[in-house]
Design an enzyme around this catalytic site. Structure first.
Site, PDB file in Angstrom:
ATOM      1  N   CYS A  74     -10.755  -5.126  10.346  1.00 55.94           N
ATOM      2  CA  CYS A  74      -8.611  -4.860  10.594  1.00 55.94           C
ATOM      3  C   CYS A  74      -8.199  -6.779  10.662  1.00 55.94           C
ATOM      4  O   CYS A  74      -6.958  -6.590  10.758  1.00 55.94           O
ATOM      5  CB  CYS A  74      -8.698  -4.506  11.887  1.00 55.94           C
ATOM      6  SG  CYS A  74      -9.366  -2.980  12.530  1.00 55.94           S
ATOM      7  N   HIS A  89      -0.983   1.153  13.236  1.00 57.80           N
ATOM      8  CA  HIS A  89      -2.232   0.103  12.662  1.00 57.80           C
ATOM      9  C   HIS A  89      -2.904   0.655  11.186  1.00 57.80           C
ATOM     10  O   HIS A  89      -3.829   1.006  11.453  1.00 57.80           O
ATOM     11  CB  HIS A  89      -3.300   0.289  13.771  1.00 57.80           C
ATOM     12  CG  HIS A  89      -4.718  -1.280  13.476  1.00 57.80           C
ATOM     13  ND1 HIS A  89      -3.956  -2.035  12.611  1.00 57.80           N
ATOM     14  CD2 HIS A  89      -6.131  -0.565  13.607  1.00 57.80           C
ATOM     15  CE1 HIS A  89      -5.791  -2.938  12.629  1.00 57.80           C
ATOM     16  NE2 HIS A  89      -6.000  -2.336  12.598  1.00 57.80           N
ATOM     17  N   CYS A 141      -8.303  -7.746  17.252  1.00 57.84           N
ATOM     18  CA  CYS A 141     -10.298  -7.503  16.846  1.00 57.84           C
ATOM     19  C   CYS A 141     -10.465  -6.744  15.506  1.00 57.84           C
ATOM     20  O   CYS A 141      -8.951  -6.734  15.018  1.00 57.84           O
ATOM     21  CB  CYS A 141     -10.235  -6.720  18.159  1.00 57.84           C
ATOM     22  SG  CYS A 141      -9.626  -5.158  18.136  1.00 57.84           S
TER      23      CYS A 141
END
Length: 429
Positions: A98, A384, A415
């Site tokens: 990510c 996301h 994160c």
């Protein structure tokens, strides 16, 4: 080579602008769109907006994806070759789960800072809809054995071992290889460790939707979002979200423990999308009469031991690495949380954002005023697409800083899977 060439001066890196396509829920409008198609659309939007078509306009393109097919080999370069950027522009892939989008920005920024290039585009794309399906590993071994066979008989003998069960594909799992737990289950452990209540998570999620809706209504994203496949806004956006509505949803993570708190409403959905950012030296921007939105002035990465560390106690939760990266970065920069006008924390889960804030407070960094946190909404509302999120946040925060009286400063915290975190500082002089 002279000593001066070996030790070049470090230049400021400008964030000139960004372009992304609206993010869509998986198996929705982008169900048949590939990483390359989405990334090309975002890149072309940036090229057109900043007139980057001519040869040499961009020094290089760096981007990545987390869920990649074999056809995504050399994704950045293949995307570029299908885009409006000049084909003589070099490109390369990068990946850090990510954190990919933000790491792509950092990689490009480093070359600009050292004078190795004058401009670059960074970004990322991901599709949860068009996820790669692997050949069953047992079948793969049989096929390889057949390929290595020296005679037709040996080849037939290998293929004769195929069974119906071998036709079941290997489907990507949202789970950490070393623990077998999904990211949501890991986040549920952290939520319990830090005592994050359900109502606080729902409040954060509702606020994210409300702020993203308000940002769209005032036209904030008009020069940041490029329509794609019928979408002009992020599909996951729910303008009418309230704490009361979210409270009606059933928990989906941590169900093996009393009073689970994490629901589909306070967790980020699987998402498809792509985002890009244009970075440059001040000289490059000045020559083209482009006003930088902000400058990238610091960045830091960190990792936690989410396998053998203090997971139950919350210190080494899978998504807690920013709790270590930010203090290091701020100490090196001589800054504190109070020095930031805006704070952008990637909302993988509402509980993870709240745990990160609690960890910073525990470490003596102070508290973050919620009026400064994710003021235009974040991942709970936008969605996301793993590798695209960092680029989305960079462009959003840079533009938000232009709306404030200079000087202004913003903090980014992302994160990532594997127990990692990527953080950065943007400043507007």
């Amino acid at each position: 080579m002279s000593p001066q060439q070996l030790s070049p001066s470090v230049r400021r890196v400008a964030i000139v602008g960004g372009a992304r396509i609206p993010f869509a829920r998986s198996d929705g409008p982008y169900a048949t769109a590939s990483n390359q198609q989405m990334l090309t659309a975002a890149l072309d939007g940036l090229v057109e907006r900043y007139r980057l078509q001519e040869p040499g306009a961009v020094g290089e393109f760096v981007a990545g994806a987390v869920l990649k097919h074999s056809r995504d080999f050399n994704l950045a370069r293949e995307t570029l070759l299908g885009s409006k950027l000049h084909p003589r522009t070099p490109a390369y892939d990068i990946q850090q789960a990510c954190g990919t989008g933000l790491q792509a920005v950092i990689a490009a920024a480093n070359k600009i800072a050292l004078g190795q290039t004058e401009s670059a585009v960074a970004g990322g794309a991901d599709t949860a809809s068009d996820a790669p399906l692997g050949v069953n590993d047992s079948l793969r071994r049989i096929l390889l054995e057949a390929r290595r066979a020296k005679s037709p008989g040996a080849r037939l003998k290998a293929l004769a071992r195929m069974r119906p069960g071998h036709l079941v594909p290997d489907i990507p799992r949202n789970a950490e290889p070393r623990t077998g737990l999904s990211m949501g289950e890991h986040a549920a452990v952290t939520a319990r460790a830090w005592g994050i209540p359900r109502e606080a998570q729902d409040e954060l999620a509702a606020t994210s939707h409300q702020r993203l809706a308000a940002a769209y209504e005032r036209g904030f994203f008009q020069d940041l979002v490029v329509p794609f496949r019928g979408l002009a806004r992020d599909q996951n956006l729910r303008p009418g979200s309230t704490v009361e509505k979210l409270a009606s949803l059933k928990p989906v993570f941590g169900l093996g423990h009393p009073e689970p708190t994490m629901t589909a409403g306070n967790s980020t959905p699987l998402t498809d999308g792509a985002a890009t950012v244009l970075l440059a030296s001040e000289e490059w921007a000045r020559e083209r009469d482009l006003e930088p939105l902000a400058y990238l002035t610091a960045y830091e990465t960190a990792a936690v031991d989410f396998v053998g560390g203090d997971v139950a106690g919350g210190e080494d939760g899978l998504l807690m690495a920013p709790a270590y990266a930010v203090p290091r970065m701020l100490e090196r920069a001589g800054l504190g949380l109070d020095d930031f006008d805006l704070v952008e924390i990637h909302e993988a889960f509402a509980s993870q954002v709240l745990a990160t804030l609690a960890a910073w407070e525990k470490q003596g960094l102070g508290t973050v005023d919620r009026a400064r946190l994710n003021v235009a909404g974040s991942s709970l509302a936008t969605g996301h697409p793993f590798a695209a999120t960092g680029a989305r946040i960079i462009a959003t925060l840079a533009k938000l800083l232009t709306e404030r009286d200079a000087p202004a400063r913003g903090l980014i915290s992302v994160c990532a899977a594997g127990g990692q975190g990527v953080t950065a500082v943007l400043e507007r002089a």
